[in-house]
Design an enzyme around this catalytic site. Structure first.
Site, PDB file in Angstrom:
ATOM      1  N   SER A 106       0.986  -1.319   0.079  1.00  0.00           N
ATOM      2  CA  SER A 106       0.135   0.089   0.084  1.00  0.00           C
ATOM      3  C   SER A 106       0.889   1.289   0.070  1.00  0.00           C
ATOM      4  O   SER A 106       1.708   1.294  -1.047  1.00  0.00           O
ATOM      5  CB  SER A 106      -1.086  -0.393   1.103  1.00  0.00           C
ATOM      6  OG  SER A 106      -1.890   0.853   1.068  1.00  0.00           O
ATOM      7  N   ASP A 156     -10.411  -3.946  -4.931  1.00  0.00           N
ATOM      8  CA  ASP A 156      -9.906  -2.936  -3.931  1.00  0.00           C
ATOM      9  C   ASP A 156     -10.525  -1.617  -3.868  1.00  0.00           C
ATOM     10  O   ASP A 156     -10.263  -1.048  -4.900  1.00  0.00           O
ATOM     11  CB  ASP A 156      -8.292  -2.882  -4.171  1.00  0.00           C
ATOM     12  CG  ASP A 156      -7.445  -2.084  -3.275  1.00  0.00           C
ATOM     13  OD1 ASP A 156      -8.038  -1.441  -2.621  1.00  0.00           O
ATOM     14  OD2 ASP A 156      -6.382  -2.281  -3.108  1.00  0.00           O
ATOM     15  N   HIS A 187      -8.388  -4.740  -0.516  1.00  0.00           N
ATOM     16  CA  HIS A 187      -7.136  -4.262  -0.250  1.00  0.00           C
ATOM     17  C   HIS A 187      -6.094  -5.105   0.721  1.00  0.00           C
ATOM     18  O   HIS A 187      -4.948  -5.035   0.690  1.00  0.00           O
ATOM     19  CB  HIS A 187      -7.227  -2.823   0.453  1.00  0.00           C
ATOM     20  CG  HIS A 187      -6.066  -1.873   0.468  1.00  0.00           C
ATOM     21  ND1 HIS A 187      -5.549  -1.341  -0.591  1.00  0.00           N
ATOM     22  CD2 HIS A 187      -5.403  -1.460   1.573  1.00  0.00           C
ATOM     23  CE1 HIS A 187      -4.417  -0.860  -0.110  1.00  0.00           C
ATOM     24  NE2 HIS A 187      -4.472  -0.674   0.957  1.00  0.00           N
TER      25      HIS A 187
END
Length: 203
Positions: A106, A156, A187
């Site tokens: 991320s 996501d 995610h």
């Protein structure tokens, strides 16, 4: 001048001669990805810094203005700062920077992508989990000889697939060997992609 004290970090020496740079997501820290690193590269040394930017008390590697909108000036400054720290860490811990692979999730994957675009000498390879294009580079870097794995989830809500695809295309245009996987996931990470990342890392 960047010093070792600039980033709180963990250094876990390994036996393979390889080194993994672990870059956590928002709200993580230097301990967050250690077990993931051991899963992906059991014999590698692990270098894991904590991001210095705080967003509502949660560590990040660079500032954002809103979800998916990055502070570009801060991103550039933090990318160069991290690259300089990596170089200093190589001298301190005695690892070969030409063997360094980033494993980022991320926010950590996004600054790893920024390293590839701005300071490509910092990394030999990268595993980018849930990454998007951090910025459109004015000049395309030379990434020939670098291997990159992109792994994203089609469900996501944070990382747009179109932005991930754009990142993959720019990396390929720069000469990198890119493997891009899109999973039926959100995610969060799926256990299967960690096994895939380990297989990819072994080459």
């Amino acid at each position: 001048m960047t010093t070792m004290e600039d980033f709180l970090h963990r250094w876990l020496p390994g036996s393979s001669g390889q080194t993994l740079l672990l870059l956590h997501g928002t709200g993580g820290d230097e301990n967050d990805l250690l077990s993931l690193g051991r899963t992906v590269a059991p014999g590698a040394s692990l270098l894991s810094p904590r991001g210095k930017v705080l967003e509502r008390g949660m560590p990040r590697f660079f500032r954002r203005l809103s979800e998916g909108v990055f502070d570009q000036d801060d991103l550039r400054e933090r990318t160069h700062e991290l690259a300089d720290w990596i170089s200093a860490s190589a001298e301190r811990y005695g690892f070969d920077p030409s063997t360094l692979t980033a494993l980022g999730y991320s926010n950590g994957a996004n600054i790893a992508a920024s390293l590839l675009l701005l300071r490509p000498e910092s990394l030999s390879a990268a595993i980018l989990l849930r990454a998007m294009l951090p910025f459109e580079p004015q000049t395309i870097p030379n990434l020939h000889g670098k291997r990159i794995l992109l792994s994203n989830g089609k469900r996501d809500p944070i990382i747009p697939l179109a932005s991930s695809a754009q990142l993959a295309e720019i990396l390929r245009t720069a000469g990198a060997e890119v493997t891009a996987n899109t999973l039926d996931a959100g995610h969060g990470l799926d256990p299967s992609e960690l096994a895939n990342a380990a297989d990819w890392y072994r080459g």
